[in-house]
Motif scaffolding. Sequence first.
Motif: not given
Length: 169
Positions: A1-16, A112-117
Motif C-alpha cells: 500500500m502506498i501512502i502519500s507524503v501529504h498524509y505523513l506530513w499533515y500530523p507533524f505540521v499540524s502539531r508544529i 500546495n502539496a499535491p493530492a495523494p496518488t
Amino acid sequence: MIISVHYLWYPFVSRIAVFFCVLLLAAPVLADAPAASATTLPTTAQLTAKLTEVQAATGLDETVKASLIEQYRRAQSNLEDINNFNAKAADFTESLKTAPPATALLLKQLKNAPAPTAVDPTLAQLTAADINQRLSQVLADVAQQETNLSEFEKQINSSVERPAQCGCV
C-alpha cells in the motif's frame, strides 16, 4: 500500500502549528515576567577564587572546610545551570519571533502539496494467493543467496588456512 507524503506530513505540521500558536499566546505572559532579582550573582571567577582560598586555608576545621568546598562547587554548578537557562530562554525568545513566518510557510506548503496518488492498479488487483506466491519466490531467492554466501565464506576460510597446511607460513 502506498501512502502519500501529504498524509505523513499533515500530523507533524499540524502539531508544529499548534505548538507555535501556544508560543504566541504565551509571549505576552513571558514578556511581563519580572526581571532577575536585584541581587547580583557572583561570577565563576569569584567562586573559583573563594574555592581555592578555602582549599589553601590551614586554620579551618576539616569538616567546615569540606562543607565550604562542597557549597562553593554546588554554587558553581548552579551558576552554570543559570547560564544554560538564560541561553535557552534567549533561544526561546528568538523562536517566538521566527515561529509565525515559519508556521505560515509550512501551512502554505501543506496547502500546495499535491493530492495523494492512487495505488498502482496492477497491485490493487493482486489476490492473496498471488502475493503469497511472490513472497515465497523472494524468500527462496534470499535462501539461495545465503547459501552462496556460506559457500564463499568456506572458500575464503580454506584459502586462508591453505598456507598454514603446507607449512609455508
